[in-house]
Design a protein around this motif. Structure first.
Motif: not given
Length: 199
Positions: A59, A54, A71, A76, A73
């Protein structure tokens, strides 16, 4: 199913050699150029699903390859807490004990106010295991970060966690893994040649 892995393009933090993971920074002009180049390499691939972290840099990269993305998370990068956006030499000077713990045992040490590596590895492992169970045909694109992609690959290849250091993902290339009923086969790594659909 084929899964294409792409590392986000360059950011200013990359160029400066800073520790960063959760800090949300955009691509540099070079990063946009790198991502656009990868988009050209993958132009013949009709992706049925696209996932990115995200964070903006991932992105941006994903959207340059495929306009519509989703997306997750869990993709990440690791949160380095107070070490974010600092050079390792400054951390070593200002927090010598914490830095030494990290050097000695990075899998169990935690950056000051950051995310434990074990937590980071577990959330990435959960994604890896879910994707390994997917049986539908088609091509998937995942755009994420060095730590995330190397952990995904190490898990799929049934290698120990510390093997992640063997997979330095380039920012202007793609990697492809083939899911053969849960048996993951690394087909290409850091490729910079156009992918042909018949491959």
């Amino acid at each position: 199913m084929r899964i294409f892995l792409v590392r986000h393009g360059q950011t200013a933090a990359n160029a400066s050699g800073l520790f960063y993971g959760s800090t949300d920074v955009p691509l540099t002009p070079l990063g946009i150029e790198q991502s656009t180049r990868v988009a050209g390499l993958l132009a013949e691939v009709a992706f049925s699903q696209v996932l990115s972290s995200q964070l903006t840099r991932a992105q941006q990269t994903a959207e340059l390859i495929v306009p519509i993305t989703g997306f997750d998370p869990r993709l990440n990068e690791m949160d380095f807490g107070r070490w974010e956006m600092r050079h390792f030499s400054d951390i070593a000077e200002e927090e010598p004990e914490a830095w030494q713990r990290w050097i000695d045992d990075w899998q169990n040490a935690t950056p000051t106010d950051g995310e434990p590596f074990t937590h980071f590895a577990e959330r990435v492992k959960a994604v890896a295991e879910e994707l390994a169970l997917r049986k539908e045909p088609g091509d998937m694109l995942i755009v994420a970060h060095q730590g995330v992609l190397s952990l995904l690959l190490a898990h799929w290849l049934r290698m120990p966690t510390e093997s992640l250091w063997h997979f330095p993902f380039k920012q202007d290339a793609y990697t492809m893994v083939e899911n053969r009923d849960g048996f993951m086969v690394l087909r290409v790594f850091n490729d910079r040649s156009p992918f042909r659909a018949e491959e």
